[in-house]
Design a protein around this motif. Sequence first.
Motif, short mmCIF file in Angstrom:
data_model
loop_
_atom_site.label_atom_id
_atom_site.label_comp_id
_atom_site.label_asym_id
_atom_site.label_seq_id
_atom_site.Cartn_x
_atom_site.Cartn_y
_atom_site.Cartn_z
N ASN A 1 -4.47 -1.69 -8.93
CA ASN A 1 -4.78 -3.08 -8.58
C ASN A 1 -4.17 -3.46 -7.24
O ASN A 1 -4.77 -4.21 -6.46
N VAL A 2 -2.97 -2.94 -6.97
CA VAL A 2 -2.32 -3.22 -5.69
C VAL A 2 -3.11 -2.57 -4.55
O VAL A 2 -3.37 -3.21 -3.52
N ILE B 1 0.84 -1.20 0.00
CA ILE B 1 0.00 0.00 0.00
C ILE B 1 0.87 1.25 0.00
O ILE B 1 0.62 2.20 -0.76
N ALA B 2 1.90 1.26 0.84
CA ALA B 2 2.76 2.43 0.93
C ALA B 2 3.48 2.69 -0.39
O ALA B 2 3.54 3.83 -0.87
N LEU B 3 4.02 1.63 -1.01
CA LEU B 3 4.73 1.78 -2.27
C LEU B 3 3.78 2.20 -3.38
O LEU B 3 4.11 3.06 -4.21
N ALA B 4 2.59 1.59 -3.42
CA ALA B 4 1.63 1.92 -4.47
C ALA B 4 1.21 3.38 -4.38
O ALA B 4 1.16 4.09 -5.40
N LEU B 5 0.92 3.87 -3.18
CA LEU B 5 0.53 5.27 -3.02
C LEU B 5 1.66 6.22 -3.43
O LEU B 5 1.43 7.21 -4.12
N LEU C 1 4.17 5.60 -5.51
CA LEU C 1 4.45 5.53 -6.94
C LEU C 1 3.33 6.14 -7.77
O LEU C 1 3.59 6.73 -8.82
N ILE C 2 2.09 6.02 -7.31
CA ILE C 2 0.98 6.69 -8.00
C ILE C 2 1.19 8.20 -7.95
O ILE C 2 1.03 8.91 -8.96
N ALA C 3 1.56 8.72 -6.78
CA ALA C 3 1.81 10.15 -6.65
C ALA C 3 2.98 10.58 -7.54
O ALA C 3 2.93 11.64 -8.19
N LEU C 4 4.03 9.76 -7.58
CA LEU C 4 5.21 10.09 -8.38
C LEU C 4 4.89 10.10 -9.87
O LEU C 4 5.33 11.00 -10.61
N PHE C 5 4.14 9.10 -10.32
CA PHE C 5 3.91 8.92 -11.76
C PHE C 5 2.59 9.51 -12.25
O PHE C 5 2.25 9.35 -13.43
N SER D 1 -0.04 -7.66 -5.69
CA SER D 1 1.05 -7.20 -4.85
C SER D 1 2.08 -6.54 -5.75
O SER D 1 2.04 -6.71 -6.97
N ILE D 2 2.99 -5.77 -5.17
CA ILE D 2 4.07 -5.21 -5.98
C ILE D 2 4.94 -6.35 -6.52
O ILE D 2 5.32 -6.36 -7.70
N VAL D 3 5.23 -7.33 -5.68
CA VAL D 3 6.06 -8.48 -6.07
C VAL D 3 5.27 -9.76 -5.89
O VAL D 3 4.65 -10.00 -4.85
N GLY D 4 5.29 -10.59 -6.93
CA GLY D 4 4.61 -11.88 -6.89
C GLY D 4 4.58 -12.47 -8.28
O GLY D 4 5.04 -11.84 -9.25
N PRO D 5 4.06 -13.67 -8.45
CA PRO D 5 3.95 -14.26 -9.78
C PRO D 5 3.05 -13.42 -10.68
O PRO D 5 1.99 -12.96 -10.25
#
Length: 247
Positions: free
Chosen positions: A152-153, A63-67, A69-73, A159-163
């Motif tokens: 989606n995350v 959640i922290a990374l997604a928020l 990165l959304i703000a960044l991009f 998830s950020i990392v997964g299959p």
Amino acid sequence: MSELSDFEFASRPGNASASPGAMQDAAILPRGRPALVRVEACEIDSGGGNAHLLAPSKRATDIALALALIALFLPLMALIYVLVRITSRGPVIFRQERSGLRGRPFQIYKFRSMYFSTGEDFRQAGRSDRRVTPVGRVLRMTSADELPQFFNVLFGDMSIVGPRPHVASLDTAYASLVPGYLGRLQARPGITGLAQIRGQRGETPTAEAMQARVNSDLEYVRDASLFLDARILVVTVKHVLFSKDAY
């Protein structure tokens, strides 16, 4: 970051050509609307997952990374939205049903990178694929088409990392052909993963090619940790910035 074997429900109008890989796909994959594989009804052979896959710490990190990165991009995503809208007809956001955690279906989001068509064409994208738009080619080469998956995350589908999540017909085709295939569904699907940083991406027209990818997915399911996630993310960034293999 970008999983280059994703299927696109889009094609260039009038393009009747097909690569050998696409012809092989047609022989393997069922026609019509694909049916999702339900993990509850299938035996899972993966050697078992681990607690990190569904740990609160992994979800909080996602959640922290997604928020962030959304703000960044966000400005870049706004620009891509406009470019896709004005350069080709059809929806800007491509949506497709994929198999998620324990086989639950979800809608994956991507910026559309192919010419829109109402026909059912689930062929895997290949090099010099005529269905890819000029803007879409840049998006795929830079993995920018995957940026909407940070939503989606946030929604808990990924998830950020997964299959990497596969199209439902691919799951249906390979569930009985590749040993342990369904074990990859013990983890939330990821934007990037162990298979992707090992170069196991692109078209998978044979069971052998899929087996190599699944082996890496099952290794992640078994060994997942915050340290492994961090390592995968670092290598992913290097691949996005310097890799010349995306298409």
